[in-house]
Enzyme design. Structure first.
Site, PDB file in Angstrom:
ATOM      1  N   VAL A  62       0.857  -1.353   0.023  1.00  0.00           N
ATOM      2  CA  VAL A  62       0.021   0.222  -0.252  1.00  0.00           C
ATOM      3  C   VAL A  62       1.137   1.126   0.177  1.00  0.00           C
ATOM      4  CG1 VAL A  62      -1.745   1.430   1.475  1.00  0.00           C
ATOM      5  CG2 VAL A  62      -1.705  -1.230   1.355  1.00  0.00           C
ATOM      6  N   CYS A  63       0.326   2.575  -0.414  1.00  0.00           N
ATOM      7  CA  CYS A  63       0.732   3.249  -0.358  1.00  0.00           C
ATOM      8  C   CYS A  63      -0.221   4.744  -0.592  1.00  0.00           C
ATOM      9  CB  CYS A  63       2.398   3.826  -1.354  1.00  0.00           C
ATOM     10  SG  CYS A  63       1.277   3.730  -3.475  1.00  0.00           S
ATOM     11  N   ARG A  64       0.272   5.704  -1.021  1.00  0.00           N
ATOM     12  CA  ARG A  64      -1.147   7.186  -1.451  1.00  0.00           C
ATOM     13  C   ARG A  64      -1.308   6.904  -2.854  1.00  0.00           C
ATOM     14  NH1 ARG A  64      -2.095  12.045  -3.405  1.00  0.00           N
ATOM     15  NH2 ARG A  64       0.656  11.929  -5.001  1.00  0.00           N
ATOM     16  N   MET A  90      -3.958   4.560  -0.524  1.00  0.00           N
ATOM     17  CA  MET A  90      -5.019   4.956   0.609  1.00  0.00           C
ATOM     18  C   MET A  90      -5.305   6.613  -0.194  1.00  0.00           C
ATOM     19  SD  MET A  90      -4.033   3.873   3.156  1.00  0.00           S
ATOM     20  CE  MET A  90      -5.144   4.012   4.382  1.00  0.00           C
TER      21      MET A  90
END
Length: 98
Positions: A62-64, A90
């Site tokens: 997961v990242c932005r 996210m």
């Protein structure tokens, strides 16, 4: 590389409690909220923290927005890890955060 939308990740996590979540955002970004249970390993430190990542498990990255986690997925996949990139990151996540 395997990919899932944020909705697919939510459903997958409900049925696969043993799946690991790795958030590759910077520590400051994670302070704004992360998916419950996710472990923060910033992308720049990933190769130095390989010993902390269980090779027998599957990991959702997961990242932005999904870009950095895609890079992380390529790094881990090339070393034999089982990974899934969460597309949309996210920015698209509407589930719980901590």
């Amino acid at each position: 590389m395997n990919r899932m939308t944020t909705q697919e990740v939510k459903e997958y996590m409900e049925n696969n409690k043993n799946t690991s979540l790795i958030d590759v955002r910077e520590t400051e970004e994670v302070k704004a909220g992360k998916i419950p249970g996710a472990v923060n390993i910033p992308l720049g430190l990933l190769e130095f923290r390989l010993q902390d990542i269980d090779k027998s498990k599957e990991h959702i990255l997961v990242c932005r927005s999904g870009n950095r986690s895609g890079m992380a997925a390529n790094i881990l996949e090339s070393r034999g890890y089982k990974v899934i990139n969460m597309d949309g990151g996210m920015l698209d996540w509407d589930g719980p955060t901590e």
